[in-house]
Design a protein around this motif. Structure first.
Motif, short mmCIF file in Angstrom:
data_model
loop_
_atom_site.label_atom_id
_atom_site.label_comp_id
_atom_site.label_asym_id
_atom_site.label_seq_id
_atom_site.Cartn_x
_atom_site.Cartn_y
_atom_site.Cartn_z
N ALA A 29 0.83 -1.20 0.00
CA ALA A 29 0.00 0.00 0.00
C ALA A 29 0.87 1.26 0.00
CB ALA A 29 -0.94 -0.01 1.20
N TYR A 57 2.51 1.81 -3.42
CA TYR A 57 1.61 2.37 -4.44
C TYR A 57 1.30 3.84 -4.19
CZ TYR A 57 0.73 -1.35 -7.70
OH TYR A 57 0.88 -2.28 -8.70
N VAL A 58 1.18 4.25 -2.93
CA VAL A 58 0.99 5.67 -2.64
C VAL A 58 2.21 6.45 -3.12
CG1 VAL A 58 0.78 7.37 -0.79
CG2 VAL A 58 -0.66 5.33 -0.78
N HIS A 78 2.25 6.68 -7.03
CA HIS A 78 1.34 7.68 -7.59
C HIS A 78 1.84 9.10 -7.33
CE1 HIS A 78 -1.69 5.08 -9.27
NE2 HIS A 78 -1.60 4.33 -8.18
N GLN A 79 2.44 9.33 -6.19
CA GLN A 79 2.99 10.66 -5.92
C GLN A 79 4.18 10.95 -6.84
OE1 GLN A 79 2.83 12.32 -1.96
NE2 GLN A 79 5.05 12.66 -2.04
N PRO A 93 -7.80 0.80 -5.20
CA PRO A 93 -7.26 2.09 -4.78
C PRO A 93 -7.70 2.51 -3.38
CG PRO A 93 -7.96 2.21 -7.07
CD PRO A 93 -8.42 0.87 -6.53
N GLN A 99 -4.99 3.08 -0.27
CA GLN A 99 -4.85 4.34 0.46
C GLN A 99 -5.19 4.16 1.94
OE1 GLN A 99 -5.99 7.85 -1.50
NE2 GLN A 99 -5.78 9.11 0.31
N GLU A 100 -6.24 3.40 2.21
CA GLU A 100 -6.66 3.18 3.60
C GLU A 100 -5.61 2.42 4.40
OE1 GLU A 100 -9.96 0.30 5.49
OE2 GLU A 100 -10.77 1.82 4.12
N SER A 158 -2.34 2.17 3.73
CA SER A 158 -0.99 2.70 3.63
C SER A 158 -0.57 3.41 4.91
CB SER A 158 -0.90 3.70 2.46
OG SER A 158 0.38 4.30 2.45
N GLU A 175 0.91 9.02 4.01
CA GLU A 175 -0.14 9.86 3.44
C GLU A 175 0.38 10.55 2.20
OE1 GLU A 175 -3.37 10.75 4.48
OE2 GLU A 175 -3.22 9.05 5.86
N PRO A 176 -0.38 10.53 1.11
CA PRO A 176 0.05 11.26 -0.08
C PRO A 176 -0.21 12.76 0.09
CG PRO A 176 -2.11 10.30 -0.46
CD PRO A 176 -1.65 9.84 0.90
#
Length: 179
Positions: A39, A42-43, A46-47, A96, A100-101, A103, A106-107
């Protein structure tokens, strides 16, 4: 489109892996750790992609290429993590919302920032992920899952290398003159 709705394995279920000979209780602990790493990765991915798409300025090309490569490294690591979770008898996080939940990082928000701010946000996320990866290497090792420990350890080297490159980009020394 298929109308079948036969669930093969529910998210969160661990069936263990007879072939890997890892106790189901230990496998659950490793799976939870690897899914958290998945998780977070992947965060981060994407960042990094966001920054890759939005970078501007005199150092655009180098940063654009680096951020693309760093995102590719994160994507490769995520794939390895997901495959290991599956091999251990678990279900890798995939949606997704779940990523996010679950991870531990925090992005940043949707806004576009100057590249220095973006890289500082990336470096902060890398640092948090590095600390977690180190803990998970120890966890897997202590539970006797040497293969998972090795997978995370090998990727930790790349994560640290990418973080170190971000540090270099954030240094004050530059050929760009601001007048």
């Amino acid at each position: 489109m298929s109308t079948q709705k036969h669930v093969l394995k529910h998210a969160g279920d661990v069936e263990g892996s007879e072939g890997l000979r890892i106790d189901e209780e230990k496998a659950e602990q490793v799976i939870d750790a690897l899914n958290a790493d998945l998780a977070a990765t992947y965060v981060l991915y994407h960042q990094l992609r966001k920054h890759h798409w939005n970078v501007e300025g005199a150092e655009f090309r180098d940063l654009h290429l680096f951020l693309g490569d760093a995102a590719a490294h994160a994507e490769e690591f995520a794939d390895e993590l997901a495959e290991r979770v599956q091999a251990l008898g678990g279900v890798p996080h995939a949606s997704p919302a779940t990523l996010q939940e679950e991870s531990p990082v925090e992005p940043e928000d949707e806004d576009v920032y100057d590249i220095r701010t973006s890289l500082q946000n990336d470096l902060e996320m890398y640092g948090d992920i590095i600390e977690t990866l180190r803990e998970h290497v120890d966890l897997a090792q202590n539970l006797g899952d040497h293969a998972s420990a090795e997978i995370v350890r090998e990727n930790l080297v790349q994560v640290e290398e990418d973080a170190h490159h971000v540090e270099h980009y954030l240094e004050d020394d530059t050929l760009v003159v601001n007048e």
